[in-house]
Enzyme design. Structure first.
Site: not given
Length: 115
Positions: A5, A88, A101
């Site tokens: 990640c 999102n 986020h």
């Protein structure tokens, strides 16, 4: 930390970023492809894939994230004029990094929909 990640690597200091804010649970940095004069990402240091992946155990982190967003926006001088916060969730919604986020967008008047 998820080993593959990019946001986990940023919070660990393995990938450089332009830090705006950091506390025990959250990290905020400038977006590398801004869509507004001010475009900052706020991420939890704990890896959570997305809002859709939140569990009841993540409720406190999710709530504290809103206060971190508030602190970041104030530190950027956005509190008075206003700002947009965007999460999102999933690829069809435009999530390209699968680590929850928030985008803080500001510094200009925004229309709806879009930026």
């Amino acid at each position: 930390m998820m080993e593959d990640c990019i946001f986990c690597k940023i919070t660990a200091g393995e990938i450089p970023s332009k830090k705006v804010y950091e506390d025990e649970d959250f990290y905020a940095f400038e977006d590398i492809a801004p869509v507004a004069p001010v475009h900052v990402l706020v991420i939890p240091k704990k890896h959570v894939k997305s809002i859709a992946a939140l569990t009841q155990d993540d409720a406190a982190v999710a709530g504290r994230m809103l206060f971190a967003i508030q602190k970041v926006a104030a530190s950027l001088g956005l509190a008075e004029d206003g700002y947009r916060v965007v999460f999102n969730t999933g690829e069809k919604a435009g999530q390209t990094v699968h680590h929850m986020h928030a985008h803080i967008l500001g510094g200009k008047e925004m229309a709806w929909p879009g930026v």
